[in-house]
Design a protein around this motif. Structure first.
Motif, PDB file in Angstrom:
ATOM      1  N   ARG A  51       0.804  -1.224   0.000  1.00  0.00           N
ATOM      2  CA  ARG A  51       0.000   0.000   0.000  1.00  0.00           C
ATOM      3  C   ARG A  51       0.846   1.289   0.000  1.00  0.00           C
ATOM      4  O   ARG A  51       0.444   2.310   0.551  1.00  0.00           O
ATOM      5  N   THR A  52       2.011   1.247  -0.617  1.00  0.00           N
ATOM      6  CA  THR A  52       2.858   2.434  -0.647  1.00  0.00           C
ATOM      7  C   THR A  52       2.345   3.473  -1.632  1.00  0.00           C
ATOM      8  O   THR A  52       2.757   4.632  -1.583  1.00  0.00           O
ATOM      9  N   TRP A  53       1.478   3.085  -2.536  1.00  0.00           N
ATOM     10  CA  TRP A  53       0.901   4.016  -3.501  1.00  0.00           C
ATOM     11  C   TRP A  53      -0.421   3.454  -4.009  1.00  0.00           C
ATOM     12  O   TRP A  53      -0.746   2.278  -3.768  1.00  0.00           O
ATOM     13  N   VAL A  54      -1.165   4.259  -4.723  1.00  0.00           N
ATOM     14  CA  VAL A  54      -2.371   3.812  -5.409  1.00  0.00           C
ATOM     15  C   VAL A  54      -2.477   4.580  -6.715  1.00  0.00           C
ATOM     16  O   VAL A  54      -2.109   5.760  -6.789  1.00  0.00           O
ATOM     17  N   SER A  55      -2.928   3.912  -7.757  1.00  0.00           N
ATOM     18  CA  SER A  55      -3.127   4.528  -9.071  1.00  0.00           C
ATOM     19  C   SER A  55      -4.605   4.406  -9.428  1.00  0.00           C
ATOM     20  O   SER A  55      -5.163   3.307  -9.426  1.00  0.00           O
ATOM     21  N   VAL A  56      -5.233   5.539  -9.731  1.00  0.00           N
ATOM     22  CA  VAL A  56      -6.677   5.573  -9.977  1.00  0.00           C
ATOM     23  C   VAL A  56      -6.959   6.149 -11.361  1.00  0.00           C
ATOM     24  O   VAL A  56      -6.606   7.295 -11.653  1.00  0.00           O
ATOM     25  N   THR A  57      -7.599   5.343 -12.214  1.00  0.00           N
ATOM     26  CA  THR A  57      -8.053   5.799 -13.529  1.00  0.00           C
ATOM     27  C   THR A  57      -9.574   5.808 -13.501  1.00  0.00           C
ATOM     28  O   THR A  57     -10.227   4.851 -13.886  1.00  0.00           O
ATOM     29  N   GLU A  58     -10.115   6.903 -12.995  1.00  0.00           N
ATOM     30  CA  GLU A  58     -11.565   7.053 -12.852  1.00  0.00           C
ATOM     31  C   GLU A  58     -12.216   7.138 -14.233  1.00  0.00           C
ATOM     32  O   GLU A  58     -11.696   7.771 -15.156  1.00  0.00           O
ATOM     33  N   VAL A  59     -13.360   6.491 -14.394  1.00  0.00           N
ATOM     34  CA  VAL A  59     -14.016   6.389 -15.694  1.00  0.00           C
ATOM     35  C   VAL A  59     -14.361   7.745 -16.305  1.00  0.00           C
ATOM     36  O   VAL A  59     -14.395   7.892 -17.525  1.00  0.00           O
ATOM     37  N   ASP A  60     -14.575   8.759 -15.478  1.00  0.00           N
ATOM     38  CA  ASP A  60     -14.931  10.082 -15.987  1.00  0.00           C
ATOM     39  C   ASP A  60     -13.743  11.040 -16.059  1.00  0.00           C
ATOM     40  O   ASP A  60     -13.928  12.222 -16.340  1.00  0.00           O
ATOM     41  N   TYR A  61     -12.523  10.547 -15.786  1.00  0.00           N
ATOM     42  CA  TYR A  61     -11.335  11.399 -15.837  1.00  0.00           C
ATOM     43  C   TYR A  61     -10.553  11.128 -17.113  1.00  0.00           C
ATOM     44  O   TYR A  61     -10.419   9.979 -17.544  1.00  0.00           O
ATOM     45  N   ASP A  62      -9.977  12.188 -17.685  1.00  0.00           N
ATOM     46  CA  ASP A  62      -9.090  12.020 -18.831  1.00  0.00           C
ATOM     47  C   ASP A  62      -7.628  12.035 -18.396  1.00  0.00           C
ATOM     48  O   ASP A  62      -6.726  12.364 -19.159  1.00  0.00           O
ATOM     49  N   SER A  63      -7.401  11.700 -17.151  1.00  0.00           N
ATOM     50  CA  SER A  63      -6.059  11.560 -16.602  1.00  0.00           C
ATOM     51  C   SER A  63      -6.114  10.542 -15.476  1.00  0.00           C
ATOM     52  O   SER A  63      -7.184  10.241 -14.939  1.00  0.00           O
ATOM     53  N   THR A  64      -4.951  10.008 -15.129  1.00  0.00           N
ATOM     54  CA  THR A  64      -4.831   9.033 -14.045  1.00  0.00           C
ATOM     55  C   THR A  64      -4.145   9.704 -12.868  1.00  0.00           C
ATOM     56  O   THR A  64      -3.147  10.410 -13.039  1.00  0.00           O
ATOM     57  N   ILE A  65      -4.686   9.493 -11.668  1.00  0.00           N
ATOM     58  CA  ILE A  65      -4.139  10.113 -10.468  1.00  0.00           C
ATOM     59  C   ILE A  65      -3.394   9.062  -9.652  1.00  0.00           C
ATOM     60  O   ILE A  65      -3.922   7.985  -9.377  1.00  0.00           O
ATOM     61  N   VAL A  66      -2.163   9.393  -9.284  1.00  0.00           N
ATOM     62  CA  VAL A  66      -1.331   8.504  -8.471  1.00  0.00           C
ATOM     63  C   VAL A  66      -1.038   9.188  -7.147  1.00  0.00           C
ATOM     64  O   VAL A  66      -0.594  10.344  -7.118  1.00  0.00           O
TER      65      VAL A  66
END
Length: 332
Positions: A281-296
Motif C-alpha cells: 500500500r505504498t501508492w495507489v493509481s486511480v483511472t476514474e471512468v470520468d477522468y481524462d487523466s490518471t491520479i497517483v
C-alpha cells in the motif's frame, strides 16, 4: 493474475475516500487521502491533418462541403498522431498547468453538441483524450515506474469498474453489446447483421421473451461474484502484481483480455485497470471512468519520478485538487 472474491482487500480504500455525498466535488471521492504527494498523469490526445490539402470549412454538418472534399481527394493521405496536452496548449494559445481541463484548453463546452473538433492555424484537428483509460504502452510505462517504488511489485490488486460494456455477463434478453459487420454486400453479411438486429431489445414484439444468461468477457462465476463497492462505483477485483502490467504485452495475458472482440476481427485489447495498488500500500493509481487523466498517490520520490519521466506527461497536484470540468481557472 487471478480473480479474487475477497473484496475486503479494498476496504482500506473506502476508509480513505470522501463520503458519497461529496462524490464528484473533489478528487478524493475517487482518490484515497493520506499519501504524501499526488501526481496527475495526462492521457494523450490525438490530432490529424490532410497531406497536400486543407480540411473543408467548419461546421462539419455542412455535408455538401465534405462531399466535395472527398470527391476532390479520393486517395488523400491523413497524418494521425498522438499528442500531449502541452503541445495542444501551445498550438491553441493556451497555458498548460497541473489542473488544466481539456474543454478549457481547446475552447469547447463539454455539455454542448459537438459538431466540430478544434483546429489550429496549421490545420491540425485535435481529438479528445480517452476518459477512463489510456493506451496500453502508456500504462506499461506507468506500471514500470510504480513497480520500482514498492517492496511488493509482484503482489497487489487490480480493480476494474464493472460498468464497461461487455466486461461482465448478465441475465437478459439481449447481449450487452453487438458487433455489426461492415463490408461489401453479400447474403452472408446481410444474414449476420439481420441476426444481430433481432438480438437487440424489442419490448413491443418480445414482451414475454425469457431472460437468459448473456456472456461477457469475464466468466459467469466472476460476473456473478462479489464486487469491491466504493462510492458510486462497483469493481471486479483481481490479485496480481503491478510488474505484470509493466510488460509491454500485458494486454495478451490479463484475464480480461477482450477475446470476444478479437473473434470479430478487432486487434487484442483490454480495459485499463481502474485502480491498482501493491500489497504494501505504498501508492495507489486511480483511472476514474470520468477522468481524462490518471491520479497517483504515493511517496514524494515516486511522484518526482513520474513528473521527471519524459515518456509520461505528469504533473504534481495538491491534495484536494479540483478536477471537475469547469475547474481550469487559468484558461477560463
Amino acid at each position: 493474475m487471478e480473480w479474487t472474491a475477497d473484496v475486503t482487500a479494498g476496504d482500506w480504500l473506502r476508509d480513505r475516500l470522501d463520503d458519497s455525498e461529496d462524490w464528484g466535488r473533489g478528487m478524493h471521492g475517487v482518490v484515497p487521502r493520506g499519501f504524501a504527494a499526488y501526481a496527475r498523469v495526462f492521457h494523450p490526445a490525438t490530432r490529424d491533418r490532410p497531406v497536400g490539402a486543407e480540411w473543408p470549412p467548419q461546421p462539419y454538418s455542412d455535408h455538401r462541403a465534405w462531399d466535395a472534399f472527398q470527391r476532390a481527394h479520393p486517395d488523400l493521405d491523413v497524418i494521425d498522431e498522438r499528442v500531449d496536452w502541452a503541445t495542444v496548449a501551445a498550438a491553441l494559445g493556451k497555458t498548460m498547468h497541473p489542473l488544466a481541463q481539456w474543454g478549457s484548453l481547446v475552447g469547447i463546452d463539454r455539455w454542448a453538441d459537438r459538431e466540430n473538433d478544434p483546429r489550429d492555424a496549421e490545420g491540425w484537428r485535435y481529438h479528445d483524450p480517452e476518459e477512463g483509460g489510456m493506451p496500453a504502452d502508456v500504462l506499461s510505462t506507468l506500471a514500470g515506474i510504480l513497480a520500482a517504488h514498492t517492496t511488493t511489485p509482484d503482489d497487489g490488486y487490480i480493480a476494474l469498474w464493472e460498468g464497461v460494456g461487455g466486461l461482465v455477463g448478465h441475465l437478459g434478453t439481449s447481449p450487452s453489446r453487438t458487433f455489426f459487420q461492415i463490408g461489401d454486400a453479400s447474403p452472408e453479411l446481410d444474414h449476420h447483421n439481420a441476426m444481430l438486429g433481432r438480438s437487440m431489445p424489442d419490448p413491443f414484439n418480445n414482451v414475454f421473451r425469457t431472460a437468459t444468461w448473456q456472456d461477457g468477457i469475464l466468466s459467469r462465476e466472476i460476473s456473478e461474484g462479489p464486487r469491491l463497492e466504493l462510492p458510486g462505483r462497483g469493481h471486479v477485483l483481481f490479485r496480481g502484481g503491478v510488474s505484470e502490467l509493466g510488460d509491454p504485452d500485458w494486454v495478451l495475458s490479463v484475464p480480461w483480455r477482450d477475446r470476444v472482440a478479437e473473434a470479430h476481427g478487432f486487434p487484442p485489447s483490454a480495459q485499463t485497470p481502474s485502480i491498482v495498488w501493491p500489497a504494501d500500500r505504498t501508492w495507489v493509481s486511480v483511472t476514474e471512468v470520468d477522468y481524462d487523466s490518471t491520479i497517483v498517490g504515493g511517496g514524494r520520490e515516486l511522484i518526482a519520478a513520474l513528473v521527471a519521466d519524459p515518456r509520461l506527461e505528469a504533473w504534481e497536484i495538491p491534495a484536494d485538487a479540483d478536477l471537475t470540468f469547469e475547474a481550469d481557472e487559468v484558461n477560463r
